[in-house]
Design an enzyme around this catalytic site. Structure first.
Site, PDB file in Angstrom:
ATOM      1  N   ARG A  90       0.827  -1.201   0.000  1.00 45.06           N
ATOM      2  CA  ARG A  90       0.000   0.000   0.000  1.00 45.06           C
ATOM      3  C   ARG A  90       0.862   1.253   0.000  1.00 45.06           C
ATOM      4  NH1 ARG A  90      -4.540   1.773   4.574  1.00 45.06           N
ATOM      5  NH2 ARG A  90      -5.027   3.793   3.650  1.00 45.06           N
ATOM      6  N   ASN A 144     -10.727  -4.151  -1.364  1.00 42.77           N
ATOM      7  CA  ASN A 144     -10.588  -3.113  -2.384  1.00 42.77           C
ATOM      8  C   ASN A 144      -9.667  -3.546  -3.518  1.00 42.77           C
ATOM      9  OD1 ASN A 144     -12.204  -0.940  -1.452  1.00 42.77           O
ATOM     10  ND2 ASN A 144     -10.733  -0.544   0.179  1.00 42.77           N
ATOM     11  N   TYR A 244     -13.879  10.406  -1.657  1.00 41.97           N
ATOM     12  CA  TYR A 244     -12.986   9.937  -2.722  1.00 41.97           C
ATOM     13  C   TYR A 244     -13.071  10.828  -3.962  1.00 41.97           C
ATOM     14  CZ  TYR A 244     -12.012   5.714  -0.093  1.00 41.97           C
ATOM     15  OH  TYR A 244     -11.592   4.842   0.878  1.00 41.97           O
TER      16      TYR A 244
END
Length: 420
Positions: A90, A144, A244
């Site tokens: 990530r 995700n 987002y």
């Protein structure tokens, strides 16, 4: 009723366990299995899970295993919450795109594509093994990028529904501002996963009075601060974008911030280390306050509601990720959208959606096209497919950037890409 959580060693899991314990009348679980290959983390999380159940008087049994087939065998539902490559991957997703002046984020843009490429093959393999061990089980995907992963599952013929906590987060915040019970608030929530807008906030159901204008007039500043967009944008649009959308509406501002701040992944990694130390305390029998800063707020309530609707055939309305099937007429039927739907034992049926302004429909169509190409790249591999997906993304869109980002993506994810 048996539920299995794949990725059960996640530091998220105690949030889920707390929801299962508190809402046991809604979802009466007899056996909960946490499945994870990370034995040390699984032992810590499993121990806390059992203590939470015991403290709240939940009669269900909590077990742990690294064996997927044993864990999911005979399950009624399997929840997927995976992060392939962990926080280290990530952190890369959030940093190397910045070299091209593109946003670094784990679910959208180049970083989001990298996560999809790492994740989809693993999830499809897990789902096939679940199908053999628990052929009647529903798969609830919280992994995700939820829209792309859910589409991969559905196209492979799995009984799957995607779940995100954005909608329930807005529902809870709006309910608090209106001083009503959360269940009274129905959202006109529309879009794709992590690309949604609240076009109405209705009391009592889909046909109730729309109080969004009242919310914007009386609480617009607080809402704008929460999603980190200027109040004037909310007033001009008359909607509430998900946070987002800031990556799209304020892209360059976000990039400037990301270049000077520590990555979110580095912050979360430090938080996870502290959480795991807490989980190892045999006196801890509730989710710690620190977990609220980890992310995933209200995930447990959303997961319980969805699983209950699927397994108890309640016909409740939930915001889910599911096939479009004509709901948004400008998208293919097999696009995966995020909208309110009726959920029962047979699956999900999206509610009708009022026509969308081109401002929203255009972006949704563009990102859906990107998701098509991203899924092709994730399933079939190949540098050209990665390049085309990046070139199609509205946050990239220039061939020089797409070329450079393709090289970076492959270089940083080679160990996870069978074709690289």
């Amino acid at each position: 009723m048996k539920l299995a959580v794949v990725g059960g060693g996640s530091t998220y899991t105690p949030e889920l366990i707390d929801g299962f314990a508190r809402l046991r009348d809604t979802l009466p679980i007899e056996e909960l299995v946490l499945v994870d290959p990370a034995a040390e983390r699984l032992e810590l999380v499993g121990g806390l899970a059992r203590r939470i159940f015991a403290k709240q008087g939940h009669p269900g049994k909590v077990t742990t295993t690294a064996n997927l087939e044993a864990g999911v065998a005979g399950a009624d539902a399997v929840l997927l919450q995976l992060r392939i490559g962990g926080q280290a991957a990530r952190n890369q997703d959030e940093t190397w795109p910045l070299e091209c002046g593109c946003v670094g984020q784990e679910t959208t843009g180049a970083g989001g594509l990298a996560k999809a490429l790492r994740t989809v093959p693993v999830v499809l393999d897990i789902a096939e093994r679940v199908r053999r061990a628990a052929p009647d089980a529903w798969i609830i995907d919280f992994t995700n990028p939820v829209g792309i992963v859910t589409r991969a599952l559905l196209q492979a013929g799995h009984k799957a529904v995607g779940l995100c906590n954005v909608a329930i987060g807005f529902q809870r915040k709006f309910a608090a501002l209106l001083d009503v019970a959360p269940g009274e608030v129905h959202l006109d929530h529309v879009g794709l996963n992590h690309l949604t807008w609240e076009r109405g906030v209705r009391l009592g159901g889909p046909g109730g009075e729309d109080l969004l204008p009242k919310l914007l007039a009386e609480h617009g500043d607080a809402i704008a601060e929460d999603i980190r967009l200027p109040r004037v944008i909310l007033d001009r649009l008359g909607v509430v974008p998900s946070y987002y959308l800031r990556y799209f509406y304020a892209h360059d501002e976000v990039v400037r911030e990301q270049k000077i701040k520590p990555s979110r992944a580095s912050e979360v990694a430090a938080m996870e280390k502290q959480l795991l130390e807490m989980y190892g305390d045999p006196k801890l029998d509730e989710k710690p306050e620190l977990l609220s800063k980890r992310g995933g707020a209200f995930y447990s309530e959303a997961a319980v509601a969805l699983a209950s609707s699927l397994l108890r055939n309640t016909g409740d309305i939930q915001v889910v990720n599911t096939y479009n099937n004509g709901t948004l007429p400008f998208l293919p039927d097999d696009a995966v959208i995020e909208v309110p739907a009726t959920v029962d034992g047979s699956g999900t049926t999206p509610l009708p959606v009022a026509p969308l302004d081109p401002l929203y429909a255009g972006l949704i169509a563009n990102v859906t096209a990107y998701e098509d190409l991203a899924l092709e790249a994730a399933i079939h591999g190949g540098r050209d497919r990665v390049f085309k997906a990046l070139l199609s993304h509205p946050l990239i869109g220039q061939y020089e950037y797409a070329e450079a980002l393709t090289d970076s993506l492959v270089a940083h994810n080679r160990e996870h890409l069978a074709w690289a």
